[in-house]
Design a protein around this motif. Structure first.
Motif: not given
Length: 179
Positions: A74-82, A85-95, A115-123
């Motif tokens: 669950x989230x309240x921010x529009x971006x998932x990166x807000x 829990x999402x940020x931790x799960x994403x980091x845990x994937x190492x993808x 936000x993903x692009x600003x974190x240097x991920x391929x989108x």
């Protein structure tokens, strides 16, 4: 180039009544369904998000039933990166390659992509697996994401890019999904 070993699927807010209002809703749900099933087959992790579910409702049943033991975040921010829990799960994937699907293209999907692009991920935005109530909003959001550095692709193109060859172990299963 997309690679199933580096990819993670991020599903954004395909919930309740809002999902029923999307432009080309049936095609949207069908393509997200294909992506979920293909990611299960290819061992690609899935991160599943819901925007204020107590107000907007749960993920549509057609998709929720495909998620197995996965639970939505669950989230309240529009971006998932807000969402921590999402940020931790994403980091845990190492993808590093994010396959992005969901609604609405010009709000939550767009802000997540930036936000993903600003974190240097391929989108990689799956154009036939994102939508908005108005097609103009979808088109403009896809254009802006592309300008920001996101790759815009389709369900079938994405999946076959990851397979690379008809000799891939999952080729037959993926081919059946996209027919």
């Amino acid at each position: 180039m997309l690679n199933s070993v580096d990819a993670v699927l991020v599903i954004v807010d395909v919930q309740g009544r809002l999902a029923s209002l999307m432009h080309e809703r049936d095609s949207l749900i069908a393509n997200i369904s294909i992506m979920i099933q293909a990611c299960h087959r290819l061992d690609i992790p899935i991160l599943w998000n819901e925007q204020v579910p107590d107000k907007l409702g749960e993920t549509v049943p057609e998709l929720a039933e495909l998620m197995g033991t996965l639970k939505p975040m669950a989230k309240t921010t529009f971006s998932c990166l807000g969402n921590d829990a999402f940020n931790e799960a994403l980091a845990d994937t190492r993808r590093r390659q994010v396959l992005l699907v969901g609604i609405e293209t010009h709000v939550c999907v767009y802000q997540t992509a930036i936000d993903l692009l600003e974190n240097l991920l391929e989108v990689h935005v799956i154009a036939d697996a994102v939508s908005a109530r108005k097609v103009e909003n979808k088109k403009l959001a896809l254009h802006k994401m592309r300008l920001a550095g996101a790759d815009v692709t389709t369900t079938e193109m994405c999946l076959f890019e990851m397979l690379r060859t008809a000799e891939a172990e999952a080729f037959r299963d993926i081919s059946r999904l996209v027919r």
